[in-house]
Scaffold this motif. Structure first.
Motif, short mmCIF file in Angstrom:
data_model
loop_
_atom_site.label_atom_id
_atom_site.label_comp_id
_atom_site.label_asym_id
_atom_site.label_seq_id
_atom_site.Cartn_x
_atom_site.Cartn_y
_atom_site.Cartn_z
N GLY A 50 -10.77 12.89 5.84
CA GLY A 50 -11.48 14.09 6.22
C GLY A 50 -11.45 14.37 7.71
N THR A 51 -10.93 13.42 8.49
CA THR A 51 -10.82 13.66 9.93
C THR A 51 -9.93 14.87 10.18
N PRO A 52 -10.40 15.86 10.94
CA PRO A 52 -9.48 16.95 11.30
C PRO A 52 -8.36 16.39 12.18
N GLY A 98 -5.56 3.71 14.31
CA GLY A 98 -5.16 3.92 12.93
C GLY A 98 -6.15 4.68 12.10
N GLY A 99 -5.93 4.60 10.77
CA GLY A 99 -6.79 5.34 9.87
C GLY A 99 -6.59 4.88 8.44
N GLY A 100 -7.23 5.58 7.51
CA GLY A 100 -7.15 5.23 6.10
C GLY A 100 -8.54 5.01 5.53
N ILE A 101 -8.60 4.17 4.49
CA ILE A 101 -9.88 3.88 3.85
C ILE A 101 -10.52 2.68 4.56
N ASP A 119 0.86 -1.18 0.00
CA ASP A 119 0.00 0.00 0.00
C ASP A 119 0.89 1.23 0.00
N GLY A 120 0.88 1.97 -1.11
CA GLY A 120 1.79 3.10 -1.23
C GLY A 120 1.20 4.43 -0.82
N HIS A 121 -0.02 4.44 -0.29
CA HIS A 121 -0.65 5.73 0.08
C HIS A 121 -0.04 6.24 1.39
N ASP A 122 1.00 7.06 1.27
CA ASP A 122 1.66 7.47 2.51
C ASP A 122 1.44 8.94 2.86
N ARG A 123 0.60 9.63 2.06
CA ARG A 123 0.37 11.04 2.35
C ARG A 123 -0.27 11.22 3.71
N GLY A 124 -1.34 10.46 3.94
CA GLY A 124 -2.09 10.59 5.19
C GLY A 124 -1.22 10.36 6.40
N VAL A 125 -0.43 9.29 6.38
CA VAL A 125 0.37 8.95 7.56
C VAL A 125 1.45 10.01 7.83
N LEU A 185 -1.51 2.54 12.68
CA LEU A 185 -1.43 1.92 11.36
C LEU A 185 -2.25 2.73 10.36
N SER A 186 -1.74 2.81 9.14
CA SER A 186 -2.43 3.52 8.08
C SER A 186 -2.65 2.55 6.93
N ILE A 187 -3.91 2.31 6.59
CA ILE A 187 -4.21 1.29 5.58
C ILE A 187 -5.23 1.81 4.57
N HIS A 188 -4.84 1.80 3.29
CA HIS A 188 -5.73 2.23 2.20
C HIS A 188 -5.94 1.12 1.19
N SER A 189 -5.46 -0.08 1.47
CA SER A 189 -5.44 -1.13 0.45
C SER A 189 -6.66 -2.03 0.49
C1 B12 Z 1 -3.68 10.35 -3.55
C2 B12 Z 1 -4.20 8.96 -3.88
C3 B12 Z 1 -3.31 8.10 -4.52
C4 B12 Z 1 -1.85 8.46 -4.78
C5 B12 Z 1 -1.04 8.20 -3.52
C6 B12 Z 1 0.11 9.16 -3.30
C7 B12 Z 1 0.75 8.94 -1.97
N1 B12 Z 1 2.09 8.85 -1.95
O1 B12 Z 1 0.11 8.86 -0.93
C8 B12 Z 1 -1.53 7.47 -5.95
C9 B12 Z 1 -1.83 8.14 -7.28
C10 B12 Z 1 -0.09 6.94 -5.98
C11 B12 Z 1 -2.56 6.37 -5.70
C12 B12 Z 1 -2.43 5.11 -6.21
C13 B12 Z 1 -3.38 4.11 -6.05
N2 B12 Z 1 -4.59 4.23 -5.48
CO1 B12 Z 1 -5.12 5.81 -4.55
N3 B12 Z 1 -5.88 7.29 -3.84
C14 B12 Z 1 -5.53 8.56 -3.55
C15 B12 Z 1 -6.68 9.40 -2.99
C16 B12 Z 1 -7.23 10.22 -4.14
C17 B12 Z 1 -6.32 10.35 -1.85
C18 B12 Z 1 -5.52 9.73 -0.69
C19 B12 Z 1 -4.85 10.82 0.11
O2 B12 Z 1 -3.64 11.05 0.00
N4 B12 Z 1 -5.61 11.55 0.91
C20 B12 Z 1 -5.13 12.66 1.73
C21 B12 Z 1 -4.73 12.14 3.12
C22 B12 Z 1 -4.28 13.30 4.00
O3 B12 Z 1 -5.86 11.54 3.70
P1 B12 Z 1 -5.90 10.04 4.21
O4 B12 Z 1 -4.80 9.26 3.64
O5 B12 Z 1 -7.25 9.50 4.11
O6 B12 Z 1 -5.57 10.22 5.76
C23 B12 Z 1 -6.49 10.77 6.67
C24 B12 Z 1 -7.30 9.72 7.40
O7 B12 Z 1 -7.54 8.58 6.63
C25 B12 Z 1 -6.52 9.45 8.63
N5 B12 Z 1 -5.39 8.53 8.61
C26 B12 Z 1 -4.73 7.96 7.59
N6 B12 Z 1 -3.71 7.22 8.04
C27 B12 Z 1 -3.73 7.29 9.38
C28 B12 Z 1 -2.94 6.71 10.36
C29 B12 Z 1 -3.19 6.97 11.69
C30 B12 Z 1 -2.32 6.37 12.73
C31 B12 Z 1 -4.27 7.80 12.06
C32 B12 Z 1 -4.53 8.08 13.47
C33 B12 Z 1 -5.06 8.38 11.08
C34 B12 Z 1 -4.79 8.13 9.76
O8 B12 Z 1 -6.01 10.72 8.95
C35 B12 Z 1 -5.69 11.44 7.77
C36 B12 Z 1 -6.04 12.88 8.01
O9 B12 Z 1 -7.41 13.05 8.05
C37 B12 Z 1 -7.65 8.30 -2.49
C38 B12 Z 1 -9.12 8.67 -2.51
C39 B12 Z 1 -9.55 9.37 -1.26
N7 B12 Z 1 -10.38 10.35 -1.41
O10 B12 Z 1 -9.14 9.01 -0.16
C40 B12 Z 1 -7.36 7.16 -3.46
C41 B12 Z 1 -7.59 5.73 -3.00
C42 B12 Z 1 -7.07 5.55 -1.59
N8 B12 Z 1 -6.71 4.92 -3.95
C43 B12 Z 1 -7.26 3.84 -4.29
C44 B12 Z 1 -6.66 2.92 -5.20
C45 B12 Z 1 -7.52 1.73 -5.59
C46 B12 Z 1 -5.37 3.14 -5.71
C47 B12 Z 1 -4.62 2.21 -6.68
C48 B12 Z 1 -4.74 0.71 -6.39
C49 B12 Z 1 -5.11 2.58 -8.07
C50 B12 Z 1 -4.64 1.65 -9.18
N9 B12 Z 1 -5.51 0.77 -9.61
O11 B12 Z 1 -3.50 1.77 -9.59
C51 B12 Z 1 -3.18 2.72 -6.55
C52 B12 Z 1 -2.38 1.88 -5.52
C53 B12 Z 1 -1.00 2.42 -5.30
C54 B12 Z 1 -0.25 1.67 -4.22
N10 B12 Z 1 1.01 1.35 -4.45
O12 B12 Z 1 -0.77 1.39 -3.16
C55 B12 Z 1 -8.62 3.61 -3.64
C56 B12 Z 1 -8.60 2.59 -2.51
C57 B12 Z 1 -9.82 1.70 -2.56
C58 B12 Z 1 -9.99 0.79 -1.38
N11 B12 Z 1 -9.06 0.62 -0.49
O13 B12 Z 1 -11.03 0.21 -1.28
C59 B12 Z 1 -9.01 5.08 -3.23
C60 B12 Z 1 -9.91 5.14 -1.98
C61 B12 Z 1 -9.71 5.71 -4.45
C62 B12 Z 1 -11.06 5.07 -4.72
N12 B12 Z 1 -12.15 5.71 -4.30
O14 B12 Z 1 -11.14 4.05 -5.32
N13 B12 Z 1 -3.56 6.81 -5.00
#
Ligand code: B12
Ligand SMILES: Nc1nc2c(ncn2[C@@H]2O[C@H](COP(=O)(O)OP(=O)(O)OP(=O)(O)O)[C@@H](O)[C@H]2O)c(=O)[nH]1
Ligand SMILES: [Mg+2]
Lengths: 274, 139
Positions: free
Chosen positions: B120-122, B96-99, B20-26, B66-70
């Protein structure tokens, strides 16, 4: 004390991002091939405002995570003078007793931290890179004096040869005062990400260790350091006692404010029976 | 009153587990926690539950984040909780967090995950939760 296993301590210091953690990671891999148990203490500064920190060195060494003979501990330097060295020294003793040897200590060379490392490490490795801005002129005062070994890392990058040449001429010009003439710090080119120069680096560390042992300098340093550490511990204990006394004794604190006599008050507190 | 040396920040190991390469959130969370006074050790991408627990033990951390988006959260979160049990380290809190779909959150909490934060969690919400959970450790 004499019979307790003692770890050899290797310090890595240098500007942020020069590749210290990557080098340590590569060195761990080499040392594991020699069947050595390796411990790493990696420090990063805490924010002076919040006390928080992102301790980011481990990420470069995480491939060794499942090896029980590699122990990695990140430490916040907690931003107060001497605090790092006290905590680090205590950890080093513990790790040595557990059979880890060597213990590697990584610290970013900002502020006074590189001096603290040099005061703890048996061998201090100063890590430089080609892109040091204005060449080696950028090297901070004091860093030449503490280096037992220089590493010019990122040998795969452009400008590496120039950096090596500049460093060489700078070292031959500067007659570092106080430095023992018998040891001339070698300059080792490395590429941590390609694992190049790591065996040469280890060989240099080993010859410095032998130099310390054969000249008796190592023993002298160890004795000096134990005394210095004791003084630091004493200072820490005294600080604690004074802070506590002033917090628990409002009358005393008030008198201090009125009379403005820190020396007198400090002595009064330390003279008290405990 | 504790002296300065006695203040010990809560230590948190953050990790991306699995493929899982989504490391922006973490990374955003890591910075927010640092700014709130926590000591954060980020172990990076592609970690296994064993690696994460090992890091937490060596680092003397009180929390694993843990951060999981996979989509593999239903296996990976419980695997970390399980590994903590095996290593007799159940005092370490897992969050943790993620999707993570709403329905799965309740199920994961039943399996020993303390709290989950979705997109979207603040960031302040995460900090507030930690402060409540570790009232002495936070400053
Ligand atoms: C940016 C993005 C990407 C970027 C990632 C860049 C990077 N280095 O992070 C790129 C383009 C590389 C990418 C690729 C892929 N992606 Co993408 N991606 C996204 C997207 C649009 C935004 C994620 C993001 O960065 N959000 C901003 C951050 C700040 O938010 P966040 O991560 O959610 O974190 C917040 C909370 O979740 C929480 N949190 C997160 N982690 C943690 C950890 C702790 C400890 C705590 C307390 C809280 C917490 O707090 C944060 C702040 O609020 C999402 C859609 C979405 N709207 O979420 C899809 C999404 C995550 N991706 C998805 C997919 C499918 C993929 C790919 C498989 C696509 C493909 N077929 O190639 C690939 C896989 C790549 C890989 N190696 O894993 C799906 C996942 C589906 C699922 N799990 O069911 C999503 C949901 C899109 C969708 N709707 O289908 N992706
Ligand atoms: N090209 C090249 N890059 C390198 C080399 N060694 C390290 N790097 C890169 O330099 C960056 C910093 O590496 P680290 O090992 O984290 O450096 P550091 O000195 O430990 O950094 P701090 O602890 O933050 O001061 C990373 O992106 C590494 O991949 C090298 O030999 N060649
Ligand atoms: Mg580093």
């Amino acid at each position: 004390m004499k019979d307790q296993p003692k770890a050899y301590v290797i310090g890595f210091t240098g500007a942020p991002g020069t590749g210290k953690s990557s080098l340590v990671d590569a060195l761990i891999a080499s040392l594991r091939k020699l069947d050595r148990f390796v411990a790493v203490i990696a420090t990063d500064p805490n924010s002076p405002f919040t006390g928080g920190a992102i301790l980011g060195d481990r990420i470069r060494m995480q491939r060794h995570a499942l090896d029980p003979r590699v122990f990695i501990r990140s430490m916040g330097a907690r931003g107060h003078l001497g605090g790092l060295s006290l905590a680090a020294r205590e950890s080093i003793r513990l790790l040595g007793a557990f059979g880890f040897d060597p213990v590697i200590l990584e610290t970013v060379g900002v502020g006074q931290s590189e001096l603290e490392v040099a005061a703890i490490a048996d061998t201090t490795v100063v890590v430089l890179t080609p892109n040091l801005g204005d060449g080696v002129q950028m090297i901070k005062a004091g860093i030449l004096e503490i280096a037992d070994i220089f590493v010019v890392n990122k040998a795969d990058l452009e400008g590496h040869h120039r950096a090596l040449t500049e460093l060489r001429s700078m070292l031959s010009l500067s007659n570092v005062p106080g430095a023992p003439k018998a040891w001339k710090p070698p300059i080792i080119p490395t590429s941590a990400t390609r694992s190049e120069g790591i065996d040469e680096l280890w060989a240099a560390i080993e010859s410095h260790r032998k130099y310390l042992a054969s000249t008796g300098r190592g023993e002298r340093l160890a004795a000096e350091r134990l005394k210095e550490e004791t003084a630091e511990v004493a200072a820490e204990i005294a600080r604690d006692r004074v802070r506590r006394a002033l917090a628990e004794d409002p009358a005393l604190a008030e008198r201090l404010l009125e009379e403005g006599t820190p020396y007198g008050t400090a002595e009064e507190i330390l003279d008290r029976k405990r | 009153m504790a002296t300065k040396t006695a203040i010990r920040p809560v230590r948190i190991v953050l990790a991306k587990v699995g493929l899982d390469g989504h490391d922006r959130g973490v990374k955003v969370v890591a910075r927010a926690l640092r700014d709130a006074g926590y000591e954060v050790i980020y172990t990076g991408l592609r970690q296994t539950p064993e690696m994460v627990v090992d890091a937490a033990l060596q680092e003397d951390a009180q929390v694993i984040g843990l951060s999981i988006h996979s989509g593999a959260h239903m296996t990976l979160f419980p695997a970390v909780v399980q590994e903590l049990k095996r290593r007799k380290a159940t005092d370490i809190v897992v969050f943790g967090g993620g999707i993570i779909p709403e329905d799965d959150i309740a199920a994961l909490k039943e399996k020993g995950v303390a709290e989950l934060f979705t997109p979207g969690t603040p960031l302040q919400g995460i900090v507030d939760w930690l402060r409540k959970r570790f009232p002495e450790g936070s400053r």
